[in-house]
Design an enzyme around this catalytic site. Structure first.
Site, PDB file in Angstrom:
ATOM      1  N   TYR A  51       0.850  -1.193   0.000  1.00 27.74           N
ATOM      2  CA  TYR A  51       0.000   0.000   0.000  1.00 27.74           C
ATOM      3  C   TYR A  51       0.875   1.229   0.000  1.00 27.74           C
ATOM      4  CZ  TYR A  51      -4.978  -0.520  -0.047  1.00 27.74           C
ATOM      5  OH  TYR A  51      -6.260  -0.693  -0.480  1.00 27.74           O
ATOM      6  N   GLU A  53      -0.480   4.793  -0.549  1.00 25.92           N
ATOM      7  CA  GLU A  53      -1.273   6.003  -0.812  1.00 25.92           C
ATOM      8  C   GLU A  53      -0.403   7.240  -0.614  1.00 25.92           C
ATOM      9  OE1 GLU A  53      -4.871   5.802   1.479  1.00 25.92           O
ATOM     10  OE2 GLU A  53      -5.536   4.038   0.371  1.00 25.92           O
ATOM     11  N   ASP A 197      -5.561  13.218 -25.744  1.00 25.80           N
ATOM     12  CA  ASP A 197      -5.584  11.834 -25.247  1.00 25.80           C
ATOM     13  C   ASP A 197      -4.839  10.994 -26.278  1.00 25.80           C
ATOM     14  OD1 ASP A 197      -6.139   9.197 -24.732  1.00 25.80           O
ATOM     15  OD2 ASP A 197      -8.253   9.514 -24.269  1.00 25.80           O
ATOM     16  N   THR A 223      -2.943   5.755 -22.100  1.00 24.41           N
ATOM     17  CA  THR A 223      -2.775   4.441 -21.494  1.00 24.41           C
ATOM     18  C   THR A 223      -1.313   4.054 -21.724  1.00 24.41           C
ATOM     19  OG1 THR A 223      -3.503   3.417 -23.546  1.00 24.41           O
ATOM     20  CG2 THR A 223      -5.144   3.640 -21.792  1.00 24.41           C
ATOM     21  N   LYS A 226      -0.916   0.230 -25.014  1.00 29.34           N
ATOM     22  CA  LYS A 226      -1.243   0.082 -26.445  1.00 29.34           C
ATOM     23  C   LYS A 226       0.064   0.163 -27.239  1.00 29.34           C
ATOM     24  CE  LYS A 226      -6.029   1.652 -25.966  1.00 29.34           C
ATOM     25  NZ  LYS A 226      -6.208   2.491 -24.775  1.00 29.34           N
ATOM     26  N   ARG A 232      -0.918  -2.815 -18.574  1.00 31.83           N
ATOM     27  CA  ARG A 232      -2.222  -2.146 -18.616  1.00 31.83           C
ATOM     28  C   ARG A 232      -2.243  -1.030 -17.568  1.00 31.83           C
ATOM     29  NH1 ARG A 232      -6.471  -3.406 -21.368  1.00 31.83           N
ATOM     30  NH2 ARG A 232      -5.153  -4.927 -22.380  1.00 31.83           N
TER      31      ARG A 232
HETATM   32  N1  DSN Z   1     -10.966  -0.018 -25.835  1.00 36.13           N
HETATM   33  C1  DSN Z   1      -9.914   0.701 -26.504  1.00 36.13           C
HETATM   34  C2  DSN Z   1      -9.882   0.416 -27.959  1.00 36.13           C
HETATM   35  O1  DSN Z   1     -10.185  -0.701 -28.363  1.00 36.13           O
HETATM   36  O2  DSN Z   1      -9.523   1.279 -28.733  1.00 36.13           O
HETATM   37  C3  DSN Z   1      -9.973   2.150 -26.242  1.00 36.13           C
HETATM   38  O3  DSN Z   1      -9.808   2.398 -24.891  1.00 36.13           O
END
Ligand code: DSN
Length: 412
Positions: A51, A53, A197, A223, A226, A232
């Site tokens: 933890y 925080e 974004d 994110t 990707k 993730r």
């Molecule tokens: N779910 C993602 C996508 O497939 O593009 C976006 O967050």
């Protein structure tokens, strides 16, 4: 995973089967990628037990020295990659990153201008069932019907008319370069904040294969799993003047304890993102997407906007007598994994569940070492399946090609 195998064979078997599925199928889901074993080791480490925080050197708990080290490394590396003034690596996902920015600078009822989901935007950019669509007034821009490109004059005129408090640039299914300086100019003209974004294109930005919004945007969210090829998770970059507010909105505003194992894995991924191998992979990802899109055009398919500048493209299946869902299912039977997707200006009656398009992305195949020649072979396989979706012989012949490509390119 010997301990897991002994203690919980059911879960172990599912994990083994998933590993095999990933090895033996061609993944064209534009939002997915294969992160390294080093990232997975950090993610699967004992840092999950801690933890923490608060923020490094100012935690609520004792025993945080080691997790402080990895959070500081993650922040320093992200700053170096993106040239950001301030970075917060605690958001559990992209949605939390976007929520933290919205909650920091908007009041309920303020207006956001974002890209329409059905034109390639994201749920958190104003979709009516998402927090963004229920808490805020929403104005939306899309792409031009005849070109499939964002029309920046139209974005400007919507902004002038609707006076948003914040403009969002970024998408989940837009195949063209985003003009961040132009968004900044529009935001300045109407007195709006500007958030980019870059969840989908963060790896391309890190590798120099797409221009960066960081110098222009007040906030850049992403994110980490990707194109960026990490675990993730999510992250926020912002100008220093928002640092304090953003940090206290992430914690304690919308999250409790950070996932320190995920933050350790983010640090590892960021180190990898500084390598030449990573940069080359990002450029190759774009080359592969371009080669596939061109091949589909040659084979008579309609590609939204006619091609791509990034890691993905959309096929409009309306002239092909097959829906997006049927295409997805038929391809899955042949071991090619992708997702159905809305296309801009889809038929009346089409929906996110029953759209007339499919989205194809090249991050995973490129991380596996696939280059243009095999990417084109994959495009030909897709064409075979879509032309005869219920033919067993076609399915089997495609499966054989998929098997050969997959064995030539192990995941790790
Ligand atoms: N779910 C993602 C996508 O497939 O593009 C976006 O967050």
């Amino acid at each position: 995973m010997i301990t897991l195998q002994n203690n919980d064979p059911e879960v172990w078997r599912a994990i083994q089967a998933e590993k095999e599925r990933q090895q033996n199928t061609i993944d064209l889901i534009a939002a997915e990628n294969i992160c390294s074993l080093a990232v997975q080791e950090a993610q699967g480490s004992s840092m999950t037990n801690k933890y923490a925080e608060g923020y490094a050197r100012r935690r609520w708990y004792a025993g945080c020295g080691n997790v402080d080290t990895v959070e500081e490394l993650a922040i320093a590396r992200a700053k170096q990659i993106f040239g950001a003034e301030h970075v917060n690596v605690q958001p559990h996902a992209g949605s939390q990153a976007n929520m933290a920015v919205c909650f920091t600078v908007l009041k309920p009822g303020d207006r956001i201008l974002g890209m329409d989901l059905s034109h390639g935007g994201h749920l958190t950019h104003g979709f009516k069932k998402n927090f963004s669509g229920t808490m805020y007034e929403i104005a939306q821009y899309g792409v031009k019907k005849d070109t499939g490109y964002i029309d920046y004059d139209e974005v400007r005129s919507i902004a002038v008319k609707t006076k948003p408090k914040m403009i969002i640039a970024g998408a989940s299914a837009y195949p063209r370069v985003l003009d961040f300086p132009r968004f900044r100019k529009i935001a300045d003209e109407v007195g709006a904040l500007f958030m980019a974004d870059i969840a989908h294109i963060a790896g391309l930005v890190a590798g120099g294969a797409h221009p960066s919004p960081v110098p222009y945007a007040d906030f850049t969210t992403s994110t980490t799993h990707k194109t960026l090829r990490g675990p993730r998770g999510g992250m926020i970059m912002c100008k220093s003047k928002y640092a304090k507010q953003i940090d206290s909105m992430v914690f304690p505003g919308i999250q409790g304890g950070p996932f320190m194992h995920a933050i350790a894995a983010k640090a590892v991924a960021f180190k990898e993102a500084m390598t030449d191998e990573f940069k080359q992979c990002q450029h190759q990802t774009v080359k592969n997407a371009r080669a596939m899109a061109q091949e589909f055009v040659k084979m008579g398919y309609t590609i939204v906007s006619g091609g791509t500048d990034n890691h993905l493209f959309l096929i409009d299946l309306r002239s092909k007598k097959i829906t997006g869902k049927e295409a997805q299912l038929a391809l899955e039977r042949a071991d090619i994994i992708l997702n159905r997707n809305t296309i801009p200006y889809d038929e009346a009656g089409a929906s996110a569940n029953e759209p007339n398009g499919i989205r194809i992305g090249t991050p995973t195949i490129t991380s596996r070492g696939i280059k243009e020649a095999e990417a084109i072979k994959i495009a030909e396989c897709i064409d075979k399946v879509l032309s005869q979706p219920n033919d067993n012989k076609t399915k089997e012949s495609v499966q054989k090609i998929v098997k050969d490509i997959c064995s030539a390119h192990p995941l790790y």
